[in-house]
Design an enzyme around this catalytic site. Sequence first.
Site, PDB file in Angstrom:
ATOM      1  N   GLY A  43       0.793  -1.033   0.515  1.00 14.84           N
ATOM      2  CA  GLY A  43       0.194  -0.093   0.173  1.00 14.84           C
ATOM      3  C   GLY A  43       1.263   1.145   0.590  1.00 14.84           C
ATOM      4  N   SER A 110       6.843  -4.031  -1.981  1.00 19.14           N
ATOM      5  CA  SER A 110       5.926  -3.341  -2.768  1.00 19.14           C
ATOM      6  C   SER A 110       6.392  -1.805  -1.574  1.00 19.14           C
ATOM      7  CB  SER A 110       5.219  -2.665  -2.820  1.00 19.14           C
ATOM      8  OG  SER A 110       4.759  -1.745  -3.805  1.00 19.14           O
ATOM      9  N   TRP A 111       4.989  -1.464  -1.096  1.00 22.47           N
ATOM     10  CA  TRP A 111       5.490  -0.128   0.004  1.00 22.47           C
ATOM     11  C   TRP A 111       5.989  -1.368   1.354  1.00 22.47           C
ATOM     12  CZ3 TRP A 111       5.351   4.134   3.011  1.00 22.47           C
ATOM     13  CH2 TRP A 111       4.946   3.535   4.716  1.00 22.47           C
ATOM     14  N   ASP A 266       9.106  -5.565 -13.373  1.00 26.47           N
ATOM     15  CA  ASP A 266       7.778  -5.181 -12.983  1.00 26.47           C
ATOM     16  C   ASP A 266       7.250  -3.263 -13.047  1.00 26.47           C
ATOM     17  OD1 ASP A 266       6.840  -3.470 -10.214  1.00 26.47           O
ATOM     18  OD2 ASP A 266       8.151  -4.102  -9.361  1.00 26.47           O
ATOM     19  N   HIS A 294       5.105  -6.779 -10.804  1.00 31.63           N
ATOM     20  CA  HIS A 294       5.348  -6.913  -8.896  1.00 31.63           C
ATOM     21  C   HIS A 294       5.211  -7.796  -8.131  1.00 31.63           C
ATOM     22  CE1 HIS A 294       5.334  -3.787  -6.008  1.00 31.63           C
ATOM     23  NE2 HIS A 294       4.146  -3.620  -5.930  1.00 31.63           N
TER      24      HIS A 294
END
Length: 315
Positions: A43, A110-111, A266, A294
């Site tokens: 996120g 990711s986040w 990605d 990703h």
Amino acid sequence: MRTPYAPTAPFASGMLDVGDGHRIAYFQYGNPNGKPAVYLHGGPGAGSSASTAGLFNPEKYHIVLFDQRGCGKSTPHAELHANTTWDLVNDIEKLRQHLKIEKWLVCGGSWGSTLALAYAENQPQSVSQIILRGIFTLRREELLWFYQHGASWLFPDLWQHYLAPIPAAERGDMMSAYYRRLTGDDAAVRLQCARAWSRWEGATLSFAADPTREDEFNDADFALAFARIECHYFVHGGFFKYDGQLIAEAARLAEIPTVIVQGRYDVVTPMKTAYELAQALPQAEFIVVPDAGHAVSETGITSAIIVATDAFAAQ
């Protein structure tokens, strides 16, 4: 290729009051006496997924998942007050102490990789190993690539849906334009923009399209938390002291065994960032998955993470 371990039910769950009016939901899987590991979701604002517990051998790991402030089952929903990177770093440490864990393996994508780096750089004594996937450090150039100009060249058809809620006169700064609407008083506009923002990311996550994911990202509750919290973090530069802080301070992790997994194709978090992090952490194992984008669910990425978690469990 390694595949996820069979799903198991959590052996415990709970809500932890972390202050500022926030309560975070957490879930424990696997072996209560096993090697502790925490998985940090993406996120910000996506919430945890039980499927990520399958990245760890449930016989050997004590696996902890939790929903970060404002999302998933944490309360209050989609709340932006007292919701910053450093609040989340403190929450991770409070959760570790609450569960009476001395050190844990920190894994995130990711986040989640951003938050894992921020936490490990600030609490290295609490981290045994690090596994990162789809590296994102929230530098301005990374944000502009995906939300302003760059990824749009690869997905011009999908980009039009992302542009649609924003008048042409405001499109020179899409993140700010979205933020005004996602934090505005008009509930219908908030939801329209949340869904457009969320669908853009959901549609570009993996090398191959996944219609079920796109439906999930269109869900009203998910989209509102995801879009509001992401945009809140992005317009504030991740609340870092300066742009590029995480890579600049990566030397703090020199003594922590680290694995970096990156999909070659990605689009959400292009490989440039992972490569630069690997240069700053020359002791880390850097794995490039040649046929992946990703998403953690892509076969090569899933396999690489499980190989890493198995290896750390054996140690």
